[in-house]
Motif scaffolding. Sequence first.
Motif, short mmCIF file in Angstrom:
data_model
loop_
_atom_site.label_atom_id
_atom_site.label_comp_id
_atom_site.label_asym_id
_atom_site.label_seq_id
_atom_site.Cartn_x
_atom_site.Cartn_y
_atom_site.Cartn_z
N SER A 1 0.83 -1.20 0.00
CA SER A 1 0.00 0.00 0.00
C SER A 1 0.87 1.25 0.00
CB SER A 1 -0.93 0.00 1.22
OG SER A 1 -0.18 -0.10 2.42
N SER A 2 0.20 2.37 -0.23
CA SER A 2 0.90 3.65 -0.28
C SER A 2 1.27 4.09 1.13
CB SER A 2 0.01 4.70 -0.94
OG SER A 2 -1.22 4.81 -0.24
N PRO A 3 2.30 4.92 1.26
CA PRO A 3 2.66 5.41 2.60
C PRO A 3 1.53 6.23 3.20
CG PRO A 3 4.43 5.80 1.01
CD PRO A 3 3.22 5.37 0.23
N ALA A 4 1.44 6.18 4.51
CA ALA A 4 0.40 6.96 5.21
C ALA A 4 0.64 8.45 5.00
CB ALA A 4 0.42 6.61 6.70
N GLY A 5 -0.43 9.17 4.73
CA GLY A 5 -0.34 10.61 4.57
C GLY A 5 -0.12 11.08 3.16
N ASP A 6 0.12 10.17 2.20
CA ASP A 6 0.28 10.58 0.81
C ASP A 6 -1.02 11.16 0.26
OD1 ASP A 6 2.87 9.84 0.81
OD2 ASP A 6 2.74 8.42 -0.86
N ARG A 7 -0.92 12.09 -0.67
CA ARG A 7 -2.11 12.68 -1.28
C ARG A 7 -2.83 11.67 -2.16
NH1 ARG A 7 -0.77 18.44 -3.76
NH2 ARG A 7 -3.05 18.38 -3.93
N LEU A 8 -2.08 10.72 -2.71
CA LEU A 8 -2.66 9.65 -3.52
C LEU A 8 -2.56 8.34 -2.73
CD1 LEU A 8 -3.83 8.52 -6.16
CD2 LEU A 8 -1.46 8.17 -6.94
N SER A 9 -3.72 7.72 -2.45
CA SER A 9 -3.76 6.46 -1.71
C SER A 9 -4.05 5.31 -2.66
CB SER A 9 -4.86 6.51 -0.63
OG SER A 9 -4.57 7.52 0.32
N TRP A 10 -3.27 4.23 -2.54
CA TRP A 10 -3.48 3.06 -3.38
C TRP A 10 -3.18 1.80 -2.59
CZ3 TRP A 10 1.00 0.29 -3.70
CH2 TRP A 10 2.20 0.99 -3.52
N LEU A 11 -3.71 0.70 -3.06
CA LEU A 11 -3.54 -0.58 -2.40
C LEU A 11 -3.57 -1.68 -3.45
CD1 LEU A 11 -3.54 -2.32 0.25
CD2 LEU A 11 -6.03 -2.27 0.12
#
Length: 251
Positions: A236-246
Amino acid sequence: RAAGFATSLLDIDRIEVLRGPQGTLQGRNATGGAINIVSARPSNDPQGLASLYYGNYNQVIAQALVSGPIVSDTVSGKIAVERRSHDGFGENTDLHKPLDTEDSWALRAQLRVTPTKALEVLFTSDYEHFNTHDFHNSYGPPDVTSAPPEFFSRMVGGNIQNYGDREVYGFATNVYWTLPDNLPLASISSYRGYDVTDVQDATGFRDFGPSGAGTFLGMARQDQQQRQFSQELRLSSPAGDRLSWLGGLYY
């Protein structure tokens, strides 16, 4: 399967209810949603608790838990046990034996290893053994207007003692690893199984369908076994990124 879920909810941290439908990341395409039952993790400080309950029909419920560090800030563990038993609520008057008894015990254990701040490995296991002498009704034409007499008296005849035995167990290894650029990677390996034996007195049970034929003279026995292995990988994407992905793989 229902028999695989019928286990003691011992040492539970929280229960999550997710609306459906869910994809493979929650409940393996569970169209009706998913219920996640999460056990509490081992603590970094020594902890312990014990409880004992006693009720009518000699009912006993005993629970105990021990949790704490094994190697300071690196390895911690936890073990929880439960014992349940009670005498029969009913009686087989032909065999003069109790029905609706309970005799079970359950065990849960965890080991948490954190060799670095970026890596956590969690080993979990659970086991429960349950047996009972089930209550059964006298067989006859169905009557939807009133309950059968044995429902109130809890007395019933039969030349076969009803019996049920169930073992439910599982093992899992969860690995949580923070990759460079703070990318969380999770690996979940799980094995579960159960064995169920159920013996019921079927003497005199009739088929009241259109044919009106067929009568059992003896017992009905059911044996079930299930073994299940699953492997899941998630990135998954790092916490707090503007773009979230999994993204993930499930087997």
